[in-house]
Design a protein around this motif. Structure first.
Motif, PDB file in Angstrom:
ATOM      1  N   THR A   1       0.835  -1.213   0.000  1.00 11.95           N
ATOM      2  CA  THR A   1       0.000   0.000   0.000  1.00 11.95           C
ATOM      3  C   THR A   1       0.862   1.253   0.000  1.00 11.95           C
ATOM      4  O   THR A   1       0.591   2.220  -0.719  1.00 11.95           O
ATOM      5  CB  THR A   1      -0.925   0.002   1.231  1.00 11.95           C
ATOM      6  N   GLU A   2       1.928   1.241   0.798  1.00  9.43           N
ATOM      7  CA  GLU A   2       2.806   2.405   0.892  1.00  9.43           C
ATOM      8  C   GLU A   2       3.518   2.685  -0.427  1.00  9.43           C
ATOM      9  O   GLU A   2       3.647   3.852  -0.845  1.00  9.43           O
ATOM     10  CB  GLU A   2       3.832   2.171   2.008  1.00  9.43           C
TER      11      GLU A   2
ATOM     12  N   GLN B   1       1.364   4.466  -2.714  1.00 10.12           N
ATOM     13  CA  GLN B   1       1.286   5.899  -2.428  1.00 10.12           C
ATOM     14  C   GLN B   1       2.481   6.652  -3.008  1.00 10.12           C
ATOM     15  O   GLN B   1       2.343   7.789  -3.480  1.00 10.12           O
ATOM     16  CB  GLN B   1       1.195   6.102  -0.915  1.00 10.12           C
TER      17      GLN B   1
ATOM     18  N   ASP C   1       1.709   6.907  -6.663  1.00  9.51           N
ATOM     19  CA  ASP C   1       0.684   7.936  -6.867  1.00  9.51           C
ATOM     20  C   ASP C   1       1.329   9.321  -6.923  1.00  9.51           C
ATOM     21  O   ASP C   1       0.995  10.143  -7.785  1.00  9.51           O
ATOM     22  CB  ASP C   1      -0.347   7.914  -5.727  1.00  9.51           C
TER      23      ASP C   1
ATOM     24  N   ALA D   1       6.087  10.176   1.220  1.00  2.82           N
ATOM     25  CA  ALA D   1       5.584   8.808   1.150  1.00  2.82           C
ATOM     26  C   ALA D   1       6.731   7.799   1.261  1.00  2.82           C
ATOM     27  O   ALA D   1       6.603   6.760   1.929  1.00  2.82           O
ATOM     28  CB  ALA D   1       4.818   8.595  -0.144  1.00  2.82           C
TER      29      ALA D   1
ATOM     30  N   HIS E   1       7.358   5.100   4.251  1.00  4.53           N
ATOM     31  CA  HIS E   1       7.475   3.687   3.907  1.00  4.53           C
ATOM     32  C   HIS E   1       8.649   3.041   4.638  1.00  4.53           C
ATOM     33  O   HIS E   1       8.504   1.978   5.263  1.00  4.53           O
ATOM     34  CB  HIS E   1       7.648   3.557   2.391  1.00  4.53           C
TER      35      HIS E   1
END
Length: 241
Positions: free
Chosen positions: A180-181, A184, A187, A200, A204
């Motif tokens: 998930t990290e 990000q 993104d 981010a 992480h």
């Protein structure tokens, strides 16, 4: 077997890479005794290039050579692992910010497709595949950032990162949180937002450090050169005991 056409320097380099691969993939585990004769026989070479490879591996911290007891694989202590993660956190956060304005659309699209192929969670069957992709993503950030000095520092840590991943037997829970990290980070790169990418990436790696700290009391050192008692004393001195 090492190809016969290679010269002495190339032969030693190939042997060095092969022995280090076996160490980072835990074919040779911390505390294992390495036999110069046996490795030479396995690789189909003389003892001289193996001895040269051993000297280099010792300088890199992968093995310990004692005239009295022989050559042994050493692991990384918890303190060494923490130091590696701290270096990665500082440098990779900076490089991720730079990469946000430099990474090509094609490269980002490649990673978006690759990460999307795992779905919403990383299955146990694809864990190793994901970890390798994650490493390639970090390497792509180093390249895109365009700072060779910082990138080379991190590239010199790649083999140790591989060892840490193999030795720590990554928790599925942590791997999926990291998944998930990383999403990000991607993104932020796609948004060309350097500050968000840096934040981010830092989060992480900090989360990886925090996860390791939570697990440390139940773990013994991976390195045969440091006793559990000494590690606990060291951790207490650093405020984590």
């Amino acid at each position: 077997m090492i190809p016969s056409f290679t010269n002495a320097d190339n032969r030693a380099s190939i042997i060095h890479r092969e022995i280090k691969r076996r160490i980072t993939e835990l074919v040779y585990k911390p505390g294992d005794k390495l036999s110069e004769v046996r490795i030479a026989e396995e690789l189909g070479c003389g003892r001289s290039p193996v001895r040269t490879a051993f000297t280099r591996l010792q300088s890199e911290g992968w093995i310990e050579i004692s005239p009295q007891s022989g050559t042994f694989v050493r692991g990384l202590t918890d303190d060494e692992i923490t130091e590696i993660l701290e270096a990665r956190m500082l440098l990779e956060a900076h490089l991720a910010g730079r990469a946000a304005t430099r990474m090509s659309e094609a490269k980002m699209a490649h990673f978006r497709r690759a990460f999307a192929s795992f779905g919403k969670r990383i299955s146990a069957e694809r864990m190793d595949e994901y970890l390798e992709l994650d490493l390639q993503f970090h390497l792509a950030i180093y390249e895109a950032a365009g700072n060779k000095v910082l990138s080379n520092v991190l590239l010199n840590l790649v083999d140790k990162v591989r060892w840490i991943r193999a030795a720590s037997k990554s928790s599925p829970t942590r791997v999926n949180s990291a998944f998930t990290e990383i999403g990000q980070v991607l993104d932020a790169l796609e948004a060309r937002n350097g500050k968000a990418a840096s934040t981010a990436m830092r989060a992480h790696i900090e989360n990886t450090m925090d996860f390791r700290r939570l697990r440390e009391p139940a773990k013994e050192s991976s390195a045969p050169t440091a006793s559990p008692q000494k590690l606990r004393q060291s951790l207490k001195r650093r405020g984590r005991g």
